[in-house]
Design a protein around this motif. Structure first.
Motif, PDB file in Angstrom:
ATOM      1  N   GLY A 153       0.828  -1.201   0.000  1.00  0.00           N
ATOM      2  CA  GLY A 153       0.000   0.000   0.000  1.00  0.00           C
ATOM      3  C   GLY A 153       0.856   1.243   0.000  1.00  0.00           C
ATOM      4  N   MET A 154       0.217   2.394  -0.219  1.00  0.00           N
ATOM      5  CA  MET A 154       0.936   3.665  -0.277  1.00  0.00           C
ATOM      6  C   MET A 154       0.616   4.490   0.979  1.00  0.00           C
ATOM      7  SD  MET A 154       2.362   3.106  -3.105  1.00  0.00           S
ATOM      8  CE  MET A 154       2.101   1.735  -4.249  1.00  0.00           C
ATOM      9  N   ASN A 155       1.658   5.070   1.571  1.00  0.00           N
ATOM     10  CA  ASN A 155       1.454   5.804   2.817  1.00  0.00           C
ATOM     11  C   ASN A 155       1.065   7.275   2.587  1.00  0.00           C
ATOM     12  OD1 ASN A 155       3.889   7.138   2.196  1.00  0.00           O
ATOM     13  ND2 ASN A 155       5.093   5.620   3.350  1.00  0.00           N
ATOM     14  N   GLN A 156       0.936   7.660   1.329  1.00  0.00           N
ATOM     15  CA  GLN A 156       0.481   9.011   0.988  1.00  0.00           C
ATOM     16  C   GLN A 156       0.075   8.992  -0.497  1.00  0.00           C
ATOM     17  OE1 GLN A 156       3.704  11.812   1.309  1.00  0.00           O
ATOM     18  NE2 GLN A 156       5.177  10.456   0.321  1.00  0.00           N
ATOM     19  N   SER A 157      -0.127  10.157  -1.063  1.00  0.00           N
ATOM     20  CA  SER A 157      -0.433  10.222  -2.495  1.00  0.00           C
ATOM     21  C   SER A 157       0.791   9.797  -3.302  1.00  0.00           C
ATOM     22  CB  SER A 157      -0.826  11.650  -2.894  1.00  0.00           C
ATOM     23  OG  SER A 157      -2.004  12.044  -2.226  1.00  0.00           O
ATOM     24  N   ILE A 158       0.560   9.176  -4.464  1.00  0.00           N
ATOM     25  CA  ILE A 158       1.656   8.752  -5.327  1.00  0.00           C
ATOM     26  C   ILE A 158       1.367   9.241  -6.740  1.00  0.00           C
ATOM     27  CG2 ILE A 158       0.586   6.484  -5.751  1.00  0.00           C
ATOM     28  CD1 ILE A 158       3.515   5.385  -5.914  1.00  0.00           C
ATOM     29  N   GLY A 159       2.403   9.717  -7.411  1.00  0.00           N
ATOM     30  CA  GLY A 159       2.235  10.256  -8.761  1.00  0.00           C
ATOM     31  C   GLY A 159       2.028   9.162  -9.792  1.00  0.00           C
ATOM     32  N   ASP A 160       1.460   9.545 -10.936  1.00  0.00           N
ATOM     33  CA  ASP A 160       1.187   8.588 -12.014  1.00  0.00           C
ATOM     34  C   ASP A 160       2.450   7.859 -12.473  1.00  0.00           C
ATOM     35  OD1 ASP A 160      -1.452   9.038 -12.020  1.00  0.00           O
ATOM     36  OD2 ASP A 160      -1.551  10.076 -13.956  1.00  0.00           O
ATOM     37  N   GLU A 161       3.503   8.622 -12.727  1.00  0.00           N
ATOM     38  CA  GLU A 161       4.731   8.024 -13.224  1.00  0.00           C
ATOM     39  C   GLU A 161       5.325   7.068 -12.208  1.00  0.00           C
ATOM     40  OE1 GLU A 161       9.009   9.236 -15.299  1.00  0.00           O
ATOM     41  OE2 GLU A 161       7.859  10.750 -14.174  1.00  0.00           O
ATOM     42  N   ALA A 162       5.349   7.491 -10.938  1.00  0.00           N
ATOM     43  CA  ALA A 162       5.887   6.628  -9.886  1.00  0.00           C
ATOM     44  C   ALA A 162       5.079   5.341  -9.789  1.00  0.00           C
ATOM     45  CB  ALA A 162       5.877   7.357  -8.547  1.00  0.00           C
ATOM     46  N   ALA A 163       3.756   5.451  -9.870  1.00  0.00           N
ATOM     47  CA  ALA A 163       2.892   4.280  -9.789  1.00  0.00           C
ATOM     48  C   ALA A 163       3.178   3.312 -10.931  1.00  0.00           C
ATOM     49  CB  ALA A 163       1.427   4.696  -9.790  1.00  0.00           C
ATOM     50  N   ARG A 164       3.373   3.850 -12.142  1.00  0.00           N
ATOM     51  CA  ARG A 164       3.620   2.993 -13.293  1.00  0.00           C
ATOM     52  C   ARG A 164       4.988   2.305 -13.200  1.00  0.00           C
ATOM     53  NH1 ARG A 164       1.741   7.484 -16.103  1.00  0.00           N
ATOM     54  NH2 ARG A 164       3.817   7.906 -16.953  1.00  0.00           N
ATOM     55  N   VAL A 165       6.026   3.086 -12.886  1.00  0.00           N
ATOM     56  CA  VAL A 165       7.378   2.532 -12.811  1.00  0.00           C
ATOM     57  C   VAL A 165       7.468   1.470 -11.709  1.00  0.00           C
ATOM     58  CG1 VAL A 165       9.793   3.065 -12.241  1.00  0.00           C
ATOM     59  CG2 VAL A 165       8.496   4.568 -13.765  1.00  0.00           C
ATOM     60  N   PHE A 166       6.878   1.782 -10.559  1.00  0.00           N
ATOM     61  CA  PHE A 166       6.949   0.859  -9.423  1.00  0.00           C
ATOM     62  C   PHE A 166       6.246  -0.456  -9.749  1.00  0.00           C
ATOM     63  CE2 PHE A 166       5.308  -0.970  -5.495  1.00  0.00           C
ATOM     64  CZ  PHE A 166       6.446  -1.020  -4.713  1.00  0.00           C
ATOM     65  N   SER A 167       5.022  -0.392 -10.218  1.00  0.00           N
ATOM     66  CA  SER A 167       4.259  -1.623 -10.465  1.00  0.00           C
ATOM     67  C   SER A 167       4.866  -2.426 -11.612  1.00  0.00           C
ATOM     68  CB  SER A 167       2.791  -1.294 -10.756  1.00  0.00           C
ATOM     69  OG  SER A 167       2.681  -0.458 -11.891  1.00  0.00           O
ATOM     70  N   ALA A 168       5.332  -1.757 -12.682  1.00  0.00           N
ATOM     71  CA  ALA A 168       5.912  -2.477 -13.819  1.00  0.00           C
ATOM     72  C   ALA A 168       7.145  -3.266 -13.400  1.00  0.00           C
ATOM     73  CB  ALA A 168       6.271  -1.492 -14.928  1.00  0.00           C
ATOM     74  N   GLN A 169       8.045  -2.651 -12.606  1.00  0.00           N
ATOM     75  CA  GLN A 169       9.253  -3.363 -12.176  1.00  0.00           C
ATOM     76  C   GLN A 169       8.911  -4.464 -11.181  1.00  0.00           C
ATOM     77  OE1 GLN A 169      12.330  -3.227 -13.387  1.00  0.00           O
ATOM     78  NE2 GLN A 169      12.688  -4.988 -12.055  1.00  0.00           N
ATOM     79  N   PHE A 170       7.910  -4.243 -10.355  1.00  0.00           N
ATOM     80  CA  PHE A 170       7.509  -5.275  -9.388  1.00  0.00           C
ATOM     81  C   PHE A 170       7.096  -6.548 -10.126  1.00  0.00           C
ATOM     82  CE2 PHE A 170       4.319  -7.564  -6.953  1.00  0.00           C
ATOM     83  CZ  PHE A 170       4.962  -7.736  -5.748  1.00  0.00           C
ATOM     84  N   TYR A 171       6.250  -6.426 -11.121  1.00  0.00           N
ATOM     85  CA  TYR A 171       5.779  -7.611 -11.839  1.00  0.00           C
ATOM     86  C   TYR A 171       6.861  -8.207 -12.734  1.00  0.00           C
ATOM     87  CZ  TYR A 171       1.161  -6.700 -10.032  1.00  0.00           C
ATOM     88  OH  TYR A 171       0.100  -6.528  -9.180  1.00  0.00           O
ATOM     89  N   SER A 172       7.793  -7.385 -13.181  1.00  0.00           N
ATOM     90  CA  SER A 172       8.943  -7.915 -13.915  1.00  0.00           C
ATOM     91  C   SER A 172       9.734  -8.855 -13.011  1.00  0.00           C
ATOM     92  CB  SER A 172       9.841  -6.777 -14.395  1.00  0.00           C
ATOM     93  OG  SER A 172      11.039  -7.285 -14.951  1.00  0.00           O
ATOM     94  N   ALA A 173      10.002  -8.427 -11.780  1.00  0.00           N
ATOM     95  CA  ALA A 173      10.775  -9.255 -10.838  1.00  0.00           C
ATOM     96  C   ALA A 173      10.014 -10.527 -10.489  1.00  0.00           C
ATOM     97  CB  ALA A 173      11.087  -8.459  -9.571  1.00  0.00           C
ATOM     98  N   ILE A 174       8.686 -10.430 -10.303  1.00  0.00           N
ATOM     99  CA  ILE A 174       7.881 -11.629 -10.045  1.00  0.00           C
ATOM    100  C   ILE A 174       8.014 -12.592 -11.215  1.00  0.00           C
ATOM    101  CG2 ILE A 174       5.514 -12.492  -9.824  1.00  0.00           C
ATOM    102  CD1 ILE A 174       6.531 -11.254  -7.252  1.00  0.00           C
ATOM    103  N   GLY A 175       8.007 -12.063 -12.438  1.00  0.00           N
ATOM    104  CA  GLY A 175       8.147 -12.889 -13.636  1.00  0.00           C
ATOM    105  C   GLY A 175       9.505 -13.544 -13.757  1.00  0.00           C
ATOM    106  N   PHE A 176      10.516 -12.989 -13.094  1.00  0.00           N
ATOM    107  CA  PHE A 176      11.844 -13.592 -13.089  1.00  0.00           C
ATOM    108  C   PHE A 176      12.028 -14.554 -11.915  1.00  0.00           C
ATOM    109  CE2 PHE A 176      13.067 -10.152 -16.010  1.00  0.00           C
ATOM    110  CZ  PHE A 176      13.821 -10.884 -16.932  1.00  0.00           C
ATOM    111  N   GLY A 177      10.951 -14.821 -11.183  1.00  0.00           N
ATOM    112  CA  GLY A 177      11.022 -15.802 -10.095  1.00  0.00           C
ATOM    113  C   GLY A 177      11.424 -15.244  -8.759  1.00  0.00           C
ATOM    114  N   CYS A 178      11.437 -13.911  -8.605  1.00  0.00           N
ATOM    115  CA  CYS A 178      11.802 -13.314  -7.314  1.00  0.00           C
ATOM    116  C   CYS A 178      10.656 -13.472  -6.313  1.00  0.00           C
ATOM    117  CB  CYS A 178      12.126 -11.831  -7.475  1.00  0.00           C
ATOM    118  SG  CYS A 178      13.580 -11.498  -8.491  1.00  0.00           S
TER     119      CYS A 178
END
Length: 352
Positions: A282-307
């Protein structure tokens, strides 16, 4: 001196005592023989009537008495020597006993140390075997956990951006596109299936959960500072959904391992969801569009690599830093009590 030297000393003294005792016995016998002869000569002198014979026998008796006296003197000297040797023998025997006791004590101490060392070595070996067994069991358990993972996991991407929720529309389609691209570039691209549902209404949550049976539920859109999730009603306007109802929803679905709130002010919702799921973001405050996109995209990339989930979370925060987006402290990860990293790998490794 060693105990063997003390023993040889005792044997030497005993040998000397035996010789002295033998000499004493001979001298005593000689004294006794001389005494008998002196008595016999004196007796013969008293019985004879001839003066010359009597004088001769008396001289003979005196001569034998002198011989007896000399032998008795030798006996006395030998007795002194024997007494001295016996004293030396007693002292030597005490030394032998003392040295034997010291040697025995030393041997017992060494044996005790050796036994303690053997016990210590045995305990170390036993501990090593237990550690090896424990590691083997842990490895086997981890292999079993990985083997039990599904061949495919589903990510339910729930997107909502009501017109009345904000003056500026969110670029949620861009977020989905970037997540999809990152998954397609990962090692386990075929094991992660992204299912998106748009303009989510409260009543549709259960429908989609039953339909998809997702491993990850991802909410993207708006959140309120009152721990509410912003969905939309039939008219497309914002509709607030309470934290309690969201948490209650995840009590119903065992398939869900992770809930990802890519919405503002959602950290309390994430923390509460770990009553029923292994992990939540979860987010502890407001989060910008770009930050939200970059964060979620890299998170699922790492999950896809077996992390694991924690490892993927760290990578996603690092991605924000690498992009120069100073919002890496906004996302927060919460884990269910008692869950460790080995339990939070979601993608089954491919067979080699």
């Amino acid at each position: 001196m060693s105990v063997d030297m003390y023993r040889r000393q005792v044997a030497s003294i005993r040998e000397a005592l035996a010789k002295l005792s033998s000499l004493k016995a001979r001298e005593s016998q000689k004294a006794a023989d001389a005494g008998k002869k002196s008595l016999a000569a004196g007796s013969a002198a008293s019985k004879t009537k001839q003066l010359s014979t009597a004088n001769s026998k008396l001289k003979e008796a005196a001569r034998y008495a002198d011989v007896q006296a000399k032998h008795l003197v030798e006996v006395a000297k030998l007795e002194k020597k024997i007494a001295a040797e016996q004293k030396k023998l007693a002292t030597a025997e005490l030394r032998v006993e003392s040295e034997e006791a010291r040697v025995l004590k030393k041997r017992n101490t060494e044996q005790q140390k050796m036994q303690e060392a053997q016990k210590r070595q045995f305990r170390e070996v036993e501990s090593s075997l237990k550690t090896h067994d424990s590691l083997h069991r842990e490895t086997a358990a981890r292999i079993d956990k990985l083997a039990a993972l599904p061949e495919e996991i589903k990510v339910a991407f729930f997107a909502t951006d009501p017109a009345t929720a904000s003056d500026r529309r969110l670029l949620l389609d861009e977020e989905v596109r970037e997540i999809h691209q990152k998954i397609r570039l990962s090692d386990h691209r075929d094991a992660v299936k992204l299912e998106s549902r748009w303009a989510l209404r409260p009543a549709e949550i259960l429908q989609y959960m039953n339909e998809l049976k997702p491993t990850i539920v991802h909410f993207s859109g708006h959140g309120s500072d009152q721990d509410e999730l912003v969905l939309q009603d039939r008219n497309g306007d914002a509709k607030l959904v309470s934290m309690a109802s969201i948490v209650a929803t995840f009590e119903l679905y065992d398939s869900v391992r992770l809930v990802f709130f890519n919405t503002c002010h959602s950290f309390n919702q994430a923390a509460a969801c770990t009553q029923h799921v292994d992990a939540a973001i979860g987010m502890n405050q407001s989060i910008g569009d770009e930050a939200a996109r970059v964060f979620s995209a890299q998170f699922y990339s790492a999950i896809g690599f077996g992390c694991s989930i924690p490892a993927a979370f760290k990578q996603a925060k690092t991605a924000l830093m690498l992009e120069g987006i100073s919002e890496e402290s906004t996302p927060e990860l919460y884990l269910r009590d008692g869950v460790d990293d080995s339990d939070l790998i979601l993608v089954k490794p491919r067979a080699q």
